[in-house]
Design an enzyme around this catalytic site. Sequence first.
Site, mmCIF file in Angstrom:
data_model
loop_
_atom_site.group_PDB
_atom_site.id
_atom_site.type_symbol
_atom_site.label_atom_id
_atom_site.label_comp_id
_atom_site.label_asym_id
_atom_site.label_seq_id
_atom_site.Cartn_x
_atom_site.Cartn_y
_atom_site.Cartn_z
ATOM 1 N N LYS A 138 0.852 -1.190 0.000
ATOM 2 C CA LYS A 138 0.000 0.000 0.000
ATOM 3 C C LYS A 138 0.877 1.225 0.000
ATOM 4 C CE LYS A 138 -4.474 0.844 0.411
ATOM 5 N NZ LYS A 138 -5.436 -0.176 -0.025
HETATM 6 N N1 GLU Z 1 -7.137 0.126 -3.245
HETATM 7 C C1 GLU Z 1 -7.912 -1.036 -3.548
HETATM 8 C C2 GLU Z 1 -7.963 -1.975 -2.354
HETATM 9 O O1 GLU Z 1 -7.798 -1.560 -1.230
HETATM 10 C C3 GLU Z 1 -7.478 -1.701 -4.851
HETATM 11 C C4 GLU Z 1 -6.069 -2.216 -4.884
HETATM 12 C C5 GLU Z 1 -5.636 -2.697 -6.279
HETATM 13 O O2 GLU Z 1 -6.438 -2.683 -7.189
HETATM 14 O O3 GLU Z 1 -4.465 -3.062 -6.383
HETATM 15 O O4 GLU Z 1 -8.236 -3.134 -2.477
#
Ligand code: GLU
Length: 398
Positions: free
Chosen positions: A88
């Site tokens: 993240k």
């Molecule tokens: N931000 C989204 C999540 O928390 C998508 C992450 C992604 O598509 O890599 O799952």
Amino acid sequence: MTQEHTALTVALEQLKIAAEKLQLDPGIHAICNIGVFNGYRVQHWDVMGPFKGGLRYHPNVTLDEITALAMWMTWKCAVIGLPYGGAKGGIACNPKTMSKGELERLTRRYVSLIFEYLGPHRDVPAPDVYTDAQTMAWIMDTYSQLKGYSVPESVTGKPIEIGGSEGRVCATSLGVAFCAREAAKILNLKLKNATVAVQGYGNVGYNAASIMHNMGCKIIAVSDSTGGIYCSNGINPHDVRVHKTKTGSVINHKDCANITNEELLQTECDILIPAALENQIRKDNADKIKAKIVAEGANGPTTPEADKALYEKDVCLIPDILANSGGVTVSYFEWVQNLTREHWTLEEVNRKLETKIIKAFNDVQKLSKKEESDMRTAALMLGVGRVAHALKTLGLWP
Ligand code: GLU
């Protein structure tokens, strides 16, 4: 005693005085006047494949938060069965007060600084809170410029015209809706006129309200960071979106009563969708939740004490790492399409998404029955168990 100044406000004030005396060109002054932002990228585990996870822009971003979100991505990818590890990113900034040019420069600077840790087989970013397809386009362009050739597979959630997937924008919400529908089946709850409250009116919240509305549900309450609205006759999500675009918030919408975010969570409804930030359903308000189903569009909206209280109250809670896994699933489809230079139709994407989500939902449901546990524990057992097994098989080297 309140602190009048920080070191930075002193330095900026001094610069302003000197610039005025020097009658400095405003452009040059702006370049000297550098804003400092803290940005993070946390890579949790990559035993299942390249790191994968969103990038969020929010004033309250901290390393602690981004680390938790990276860990949840690892379990999420394992629960849905994607060949990815969890990561993240986040930058502590207030995108609401920044111009498009400032956001572009912030994004490109961030990517250039962590460039060597990114890449289609290393770490693939995607949208999250207050980032969108435009942000992903800047990431792709910066990465590609630094590489010397176009690398669409370096990021997902891009605009369709530069390699984005059909269905990515609505994917998280569609996954939430599929999960809510499956849970309703188990509870013998008809979706037609089922009442729904949605916290958060960003990409996930708005599209979840819209999809549930199209499935025949009655959306009785929605909210954003400024507050919420309630209408027992039902709200048209599209009208609220138009109102929010015009006024900057969902509140003061015609025929609706203004409510607080706390009241939204406590609304008497069949399905509650928290689709904002972490720590919303806690020990102090869990007992006041009246929904039959809670489908977590957000990451980490419920604390462990609240989980326990909801389980004891027989509330069916579909945990984040299952309920909102539709987003990263279609991100995976986008990456596969980019790697194979293919473009799938919306029908194909949504069909594949539905198959994957329903399989994961049933796996989690079955395990929760067997273990006599809530669905979060079952989902975590599946996710953590798969990663641990892979880790053991690979071994530790050097
Ligand atoms: N931000 C989204 C999540 O928390 C998508 C992450 C992604 O598509 O890599 O799952």
